[in-house]
Design a protein around this motif. Sequence first.
Motif, PDB file in Angstrom:
ATOM      1  N   VAL A 267      13.972   5.496   9.638  1.00 46.69           N
ATOM      2  CA  VAL A 267      14.181   6.550   8.990  1.00 46.69           C
ATOM      3  C   VAL A 267      13.085   7.580   9.122  1.00 46.69           C
ATOM      4  N   PRO A 268      13.375   8.979   9.083  1.00 42.77           N
ATOM      5  CA  PRO A 268      12.085   9.905   9.209  1.00 42.77           C
ATOM      6  C   PRO A 268      11.285   9.758   7.990  1.00 42.77           C
ATOM      7  N   LEU A 269      10.130   9.703   8.066  1.00 47.77           N
ATOM      8  CA  LEU A 269       8.967   9.546   7.185  1.00 47.77           C
ATOM      9  C   LEU A 269       8.422  10.955   6.808  1.00 47.77           C
ATOM     10  N   ILE A 270       8.191  11.470   5.588  1.00 51.14           N
ATOM     11  CA  ILE A 270       7.471  12.403   5.117  1.00 51.14           C
ATOM     12  C   ILE A 270       6.410  11.397   4.212  1.00 51.14           C
ATOM     13  N   ILE A 271       5.252  11.729   4.722  1.00 54.43           N
ATOM     14  CA  ILE A 271       3.813  11.093   4.240  1.00 54.43           C
ATOM     15  C   ILE A 271       3.015  12.061   3.442  1.00 54.43           C
ATOM     16  N   ASP A 272       2.799  11.574   2.294  1.00 57.93           N
ATOM     17  CA  ASP A 272       1.600  12.409   1.496  1.00 57.93           C
ATOM     18  C   ASP A 272       0.622  11.517   1.320  1.00 57.93           C
ATOM     19  N   VAL A 273      -0.587  11.874   1.493  1.00 54.81           N
ATOM     20  CA  VAL A 273      -1.874  11.254   1.342  1.00 54.81           C
ATOM     21  C   VAL A 273      -2.860  12.114   0.458  1.00 54.81           C
ATOM     22  N   ARG A 274      -2.981  11.258  -0.783  1.00 55.42           N
ATOM     23  CA  ARG A 274      -3.918  11.939  -1.728  1.00 55.42           C
ATOM     24  C   ARG A 274      -5.420  11.906  -1.306  1.00 55.42           C
ATOM     25  N   LEU A 275      -5.699  13.088  -0.803  1.00 50.75           N
ATOM     26  CA  LEU A 275      -7.115  13.254  -0.262  1.00 50.75           C
ATOM     27  C   LEU A 275      -8.288  13.584  -1.229  1.00 50.75           C
ATOM     28  N   ASP A 276      -8.444  12.415  -1.986  1.00 49.14           N
ATOM     29  CA  ASP A 276     -10.037  12.596  -2.641  1.00 49.14           C
ATOM     30  C   ASP A 276     -10.850  12.412  -1.631  1.00 49.14           C
ATOM     31  N   ARG A 277     -11.050  11.913  -0.541  1.00 46.28           N
ATOM     32  CA  ARG A 277     -11.777  11.960   0.629  1.00 46.28           C
ATOM     33  C   ARG A 277     -10.695  12.313   1.771  1.00 46.28           C
ATOM     34  N   PRO A 278     -11.399  12.720   2.795  1.00 48.11           N
ATOM     35  CA  PRO A 278     -10.656  13.002   4.202  1.00 48.11           C
ATOM     36  C   PRO A 278     -10.374  11.884   5.055  1.00 48.11           C
ATOM     37  N   ALA A 279      -9.274  11.121   4.615  1.00 46.34           N
ATOM     38  CA  ALA A 279      -8.958  10.031   5.312  1.00 46.34           C
ATOM     39  C   ALA A 279      -8.614  10.188   6.784  1.00 46.34           C
ATOM     40  N   ILE A 280      -8.712   9.205   7.558  1.00 43.27           N
ATOM     41  CA  ILE A 280      -8.490   9.185   9.030  1.00 43.27           C
ATOM     42  C   ILE A 280      -6.874   9.204   9.116  1.00 43.27           C
ATOM     43  N   LEU A 281      -6.170  10.125   9.436  1.00 46.37           N
ATOM     44  CA  LEU A 281      -4.718  10.482   9.372  1.00 46.37           C
ATOM     45  C   LEU A 281      -4.353  10.134  10.994  1.00 46.37           C
ATOM     46  N   THR A 282      -5.212   9.943  11.841  1.00 49.43           N
ATOM     47  CA  THR A 282      -4.801   9.820  13.486  1.00 49.43           C
ATOM     48  C   THR A 282      -3.509   9.106  13.744  1.00 49.43           C
ATOM     49  N   PRO A 283      -3.673   7.638  13.141  1.00 47.26           N
ATOM     50  CA  PRO A 283      -2.477   6.946  13.574  1.00 47.26           C
ATOM     51  C   PRO A 283      -1.180   7.362  12.573  1.00 47.26           C
ATOM     52  N   LEU A 284      -1.033   7.942  11.649  1.00 44.42           N
ATOM     53  CA  LEU A 284      -0.111   8.441  10.759  1.00 44.42           C
ATOM     54  C   LEU A 284       0.531   9.548  11.474  1.00 44.42           C
TER      55      LEU A 284
END
Length: 648
Positions: A546-563
């Motif tokens: 299924v198509p994923l809409i991903i939200d990340v709560r960025l209290d710090r700048p997470a490594i989003l590369t794999p997502l």
Amino acid sequence: MTSHTHTSPRHANHGNHAIHATSVADDGIRYRDLNGNGIMDPFENPDLSPHERAADLVARLSLEEKAGLMFHTVIETGPDGTLLETPGNISKSPTSTVILGKFMNHFNIHALGTAREAARWSNTLQALAEQTPHGIPVTISTDPRHAFIENSGVSFTAAHFSQWPEPIGLAAAGSADLIRRFAEIARTEYTAVGIRAALHPTVDLATEPRWCRQAGTFGQDSELSSKYVVEYLQGFQGDELGPDSVACTTKHFPGGGPQRDGEDAHFPYGREQVYPGGRFDEHLAPFRAAIAEKTSAIMPYYGMPIGVELDGEPVEEVGFGYNKQIITNLLRDKLGYDGVVLSDWELVNDNIVGDQVLPARAWGVEELTAPERMLKILNAGVDQFGGEECTELLLGLVRDGLVSEERLDESARRLLLVKFQLGLFDNPFVDEDAAAEIVGNAEFRREGHRAQARSVTVLANGTHDGGTALPLAGSPAVYVEGMDPLSFDGFGTVVQDPEQADVAVIRLHSPWDHRDDLFLEQHFHAGSLDFPPGLVSRLRTLAAKVPLIIDVRLDRPAILTPLAGFAAALVGTFGVSDTALLDALFGSVEPQGSLPFDIPRSMDAVRASRSDVPGDTADPLFRFGHGLRLPHLPQAGTATATQSGLSS
């Protein structure tokens, strides 16, 4: 001037709010006879200037009263707005002990009940303060309490107050007007319940991606942080402090962002603050703006500078609150600041809560005794001890001839001046009925909700077939993780099987290393920014269904590369409710956010970066200022990256 008429008893309760005692002088001036001598003394005269009144009162105070002014600690409320007369979970002493016994009158409030209960507690507290020899009113302060992060060392969730993005979310929304409006509403809600001092704004620069306190800042850019702090102070304080103002403490001088390895200076392993890029002056810029805007107080951070020179002289490697070169030479003399300097919490004594300890943040002076630490803090130029109530130590230093009473006068005058400017000596009481109507009212909540939705930052919005996943349309079948399914009422139908869904909406927290040895440690999100590999693998498998809409709560700048490799759309948020996020994803409110910091490509890049240099990680995945606009919606702002969302 002799007073012949008393218009009320010493203190009375009328209806739902307290009415202060007033008297009338011979010339008709109404005043509060705070010392009960039947005479309108200069400090009681509302027609005199705050400076004149403060100078008069300092000369009248006992040594014990002066010492009490110089402490600012946590206080807790009792049930239903009563005073807490037993030591609580955080407060160390009964309320009457610190006010009547130690003559303290600056308190940081943590948990609050309803607005009515908060106002009732404030009034009861002020009535108790009237019983002191000169009736010095209490200044109630608070850490930020309008957003989402619950951490008694940093901030509180909104509860009965209107809810807004975290400060870094206000910065992501990119509107100086919005920051001014937030500050005006927060001021209105604070003053309604008797809170007259804000232990914020935080203008540290978010230059070290691992640092745990970035959510409280305005991001990595010194120019924008300098611009936003002006709006913030205008909204809370106005052009000058007055009876409708909230006095702000700008922190953490001289900039708390460049922590070695991103570890926080609350804890012994995070005590070192480093400037490998030589950017010390850049971190000072927002404080220069705050000083020009007449911030009421400034708080130095816990950190100790490593390898720093000022005017060609090495800076002593001790915590900033102990550092005379930083507070007197730099802040007072060079920057010309003459307001209150309030130390960060518990520099003198360890804090023991239950079976946990948080050592005194006596970095670089750990070997000193508590009185020796206090003496060094005073000699550095601090006016007030945060998180302490050890007035007896200060009195001992004076009686032993190590500190002059004139030194206490200097700080007492600054502290009293703020109280007079705020109008607390003339009326510290609030109206319970008005508080109940003002705090968290429907309009304030609507504005906060809209600000949350506006701050949503669309990082990537592209499906494999070249289309876009956002905005969502219609009433789709939705598979959900990390959200309240009830928030989808009116947006779509939640299904349990992802293979039966039209789309999946996943909310994640930025990663952190879970720690819980020292008190408060579990609340500080520090350590690696990498998502665990199992989570990444599971979401990749889900994305095949299924198509994923991903939200990340960025209290710090997470490594989003794999997502970014498999998400149909990737979104970052900075204090946003589920329903506000859905308003943004469906385009009901246009998401206008842009990144307040870089999103690094890897942890290797983070480790190789310089802690004091903004945007210093190599080849970031998304750059500062990046934020896409949704198609088919009115354009607002400028997209700063390609439609794929990845930086080139």
